[in-house]
Design a protein around this motif. Structure first.
Motif, PDB file in Angstrom:
ATOM      1  N   ALA A   1      50.978 -68.479  -9.293  1.00  0.00           N
ATOM      2  CA  ALA A   1      52.324 -68.016  -8.950  1.00  0.00           C
ATOM      3  C   ALA A   1      53.385 -69.066  -9.247  1.00  0.00           C
ATOM      4  N   ASN A   2      53.000 -70.344  -9.244  1.00  0.00           N
ATOM      5  CA  ASN A   2      53.975 -71.409  -9.481  1.00  0.00           C
ATOM      6  C   ASN A   2      53.883 -71.983 -10.887  1.00  0.00           C
ATOM      7  N   ARG A   3      53.257 -71.258 -11.802  1.00  0.00           N
ATOM      8  CA  ARG A   3      53.122 -71.761 -13.161  1.00  0.00           C
ATOM      9  C   ARG A   3      54.474 -71.856 -13.858  1.00  0.00           C
ATOM     10  N   ILE A   4      54.698 -72.960 -14.566  1.00  0.00           N
ATOM     11  CA  ILE A   4      55.918 -73.155 -15.337  1.00  0.00           C
ATOM     12  C   ILE A   4      55.614 -72.887 -16.807  1.00  0.00           C
ATOM     13  N   GLN A   5      56.353 -71.970 -17.398  1.00  0.00           N
ATOM     14  CA  GLN A   5      56.163 -71.658 -18.808  1.00  0.00           C
ATOM     15  C   GLN A   5      56.828 -72.732 -19.674  1.00  0.00           C
ATOM     16  N   PRO A   6      56.267 -73.014 -20.847  1.00  0.00           N
ATOM     17  CA  PRO A   6      56.874 -74.033 -21.723  1.00  0.00           C
ATOM     18  C   PRO A   6      58.235 -73.577 -22.234  1.00  0.00           C
ATOM     19  N   LEU A   7      59.137 -74.549 -22.364  1.00  0.00           N
ATOM     20  CA  LEU A   7      60.449 -74.238 -22.916  1.00  0.00           C
ATOM     21  C   LEU A   7      60.325 -73.933 -24.403  1.00  0.00           C
ATOM     22  N   ILE A   8      61.138 -73.015 -24.865  1.00  0.00           N
ATOM     23  CA  ILE A   8      61.134 -72.659 -26.282  1.00  0.00           C
ATOM     24  C   ILE A   8      62.553 -72.834 -26.820  1.00  0.00           C
ATOM     25  N   PRO A   9      62.692 -73.155 -28.092  1.00  0.00           N
ATOM     26  CA  PRO A   9      64.035 -73.343 -28.650  1.00  0.00           C
ATOM     27  C   PRO A   9      64.804 -72.031 -28.700  1.00  0.00           C
TER      28      PRO A   9
ATOM     29  N   TYR B   1      58.748 -62.424 -22.953  1.00  0.00           N
ATOM     30  CA  TYR B   1      59.137 -62.819 -24.301  1.00  0.00           C
ATOM     31  C   TYR B   1      57.890 -63.185 -25.119  1.00  0.00           C
ATOM     32  N   PRO B   2      57.948 -63.138 -26.434  1.00  0.00           N
ATOM     33  CA  PRO B   2      56.736 -63.293 -27.263  1.00  0.00           C
ATOM     34  C   PRO B   2      55.967 -64.584 -27.003  1.00  0.00           C
ATOM     35  N   GLU B   3      56.659 -65.679 -26.685  1.00  0.00           N
ATOM     36  CA  GLU B   3      55.980 -66.966 -26.501  1.00  0.00           C
ATOM     37  C   GLU B   3      55.376 -67.135 -25.110  1.00  0.00           C
ATOM     38  N   PHE B   4      55.541 -66.175 -24.230  1.00  0.00           N
ATOM     39  CA  PHE B   4      55.008 -66.274 -22.868  1.00  0.00           C
ATOM     40  C   PHE B   4      53.490 -66.441 -22.914  1.00  0.00           C
ATOM     41  N   GLU B   5      52.996 -67.374 -22.121  1.00  0.00           N
ATOM     42  CA  GLU B   5      51.564 -67.661 -22.116  1.00  0.00           C
ATOM     43  C   GLU B   5      50.904 -67.038 -20.893  1.00  0.00           C
ATOM     44  N   GLY B   6      49.869 -66.238 -21.138  1.00  0.00           N
ATOM     45  CA  GLY B   6      49.155 -65.610 -20.039  1.00  0.00           C
ATOM     46  C   GLY B   6      49.689 -64.231 -19.717  1.00  0.00           C
ATOM     47  N   HIS B   7      49.164 -63.671 -18.626  1.00  0.00           N
ATOM     48  CA  HIS B   7      49.517 -62.312 -18.211  1.00  0.00           C
ATOM     49  C   HIS B   7      49.818 -62.346 -16.721  1.00  0.00           C
ATOM     50  N   PRO B   8      51.089 -62.212 -16.341  1.00  0.00           N
ATOM     51  CA  PRO B   8      51.521 -62.548 -14.986  1.00  0.00           C
ATOM     52  C   PRO B   8      51.021 -61.647 -13.864  1.00  0.00           C
ATOM     53  N   LEU B   9      50.481 -60.477 -14.150  1.00  0.00           N
ATOM     54  CA  LEU B   9      49.961 -59.627 -13.081  1.00  0.00           C
ATOM     55  C   LEU B   9      48.453 -59.774 -12.883  1.00  0.00           C
ATOM     56  N   ARG B  10      47.825 -60.661 -13.640  1.00  0.00           N
ATOM     57  CA  ARG B  10      46.416 -60.961 -13.353  1.00  0.00           C
ATOM     58  C   ARG B  10      46.336 -61.757 -12.051  1.00  0.00           C
ATOM     59  N   LYS B  11      45.322 -61.458 -11.245  1.00  0.00           N
ATOM     60  CA  LYS B  11      45.222 -62.088  -9.936  1.00  0.00           C
ATOM     61  C   LYS B  11      44.951 -63.586 -10.015  1.00  0.00           C
ATOM     62  N   ASP B  12      44.506 -64.087 -11.158  1.00  0.00           N
ATOM     63  CA  ASP B  12      44.261 -65.517 -11.280  1.00  0.00           C
ATOM     64  C   ASP B  12      45.404 -66.242 -11.991  1.00  0.00           C
ATOM     65  N   TYR B  13      46.534 -65.559 -12.214  1.00  0.00           N
ATOM     66  CA  TYR B  13      47.694 -66.224 -12.801  1.00  0.00           C
ATOM     67  C   TYR B  13      48.403 -67.014 -11.708  1.00  0.00           C
TER      68      TYR B  13
END
Length: 226
Positions: free
Chosen positions: A153-161, A139-151
């Motif tokens: 795996a347990n990162r929590i994305q911020p909630l959006i309205p 989704y547009p507000e997603f932070e980062g790029h999930p297939l980068r090797k330094d992303y």
């Protein structure tokens, strides 16, 4: 014949073809990213190559190797007339992932559009000149790029309205069985319903209907009817 394409490409772009190989039968040319689109145009238009079929485009993060450039953009092409295929690669981005930019080949093959958007979305590769470079899976507000090797795996994305858009057709909340893995849907949840004596109403069966027509049958209802 595909090896002949590598020879033609090397002669046409002296110094810009950094290496060639045929590992695992894939005839491959690694090219300078500065000539990425020029190489694509040449391979499509030259009568000796006629690469008129775009097959695939992706990227790979080689963070673990410690090499710079860090990413490889990979494109597979084929010629119907000449019955050969080739893989071209270009390396971009520093160790931190910055500067991962390359020219878009959508002006050459329109089919590359969504593939480039996917690489941008999941790996952060920027395709200069792309007609609509935006996320396609996240989704547009997603932070980062999930297939980068330094992303993480347990990162929590911020909630959006929840978006307030007219006529968006918001769906009702998910049921207790939805969103689970297939094994849990067919076993754990069904057993839970059986043990609790779940009714058809609680699982979306005939009682939750309009004019006597079922609106949907949950896993528990299917188990009771079998």
């Amino acid at each position: 014949m595909s090896k002949k394409v590598l020879e033609i490409l090397t002669a046409q772009f002296p110094g810009a073809v950094l290496e060639t190989h045929s590992q695992f039968g894939d005839d491959t040319a690694v090219v300078d990213p500065a000539v990425w689109r020029d190489v694509a145009l040449f391979l499509r238009n030259d009568p000796r190559t006629l690469m008129n079929m775009f097959i695939d485009l992706t990227a790979v993060d080689y963070l673990w190797r410690g090499d710079v450039p860090r990413f490889e953009v990979v494109c597979h092409l084929r010629s119907f007339e000449r019955n050969h295929r080739i893989r071209i690669k270009a390396r971009v981005g520093d160790e931190e992932g910055n500067g991962a930019e390359i020219d878009s080949i959508v002006p050459v093959w329109k089919g590359a559009n969504w593939f480039e958007r996917e690489c941008y979305d999941l790996l952060g590769i920027v395709f200069r000149g792309h007609p609509d470079l935006r996320r396609i899976l996240m989704y547009p507000e997603f932070e980062g790029h999930p297939l980068r090797k330094d992303y993480p795996a347990n990162r929590i994305q911020p909630l959006i309205p929840f978006r307030e858009v007219p006529n968006i057709g918001k769906l009702p909340p998910f049921g207790p069985d939805e969103g689970m893995s297939f094994g849990r849907q067919t076993h754990d949840f069904a057993l839970l319903n059986a043990g609790a004596g779940a009714s058809l109403e609680s699982t979306g069966g005939d009682e939750a209907s309009d004019n006597g027509k079922p609106q949907g049958i949950g896993v528990g209802a299917l188990q009771e009817r079998s």
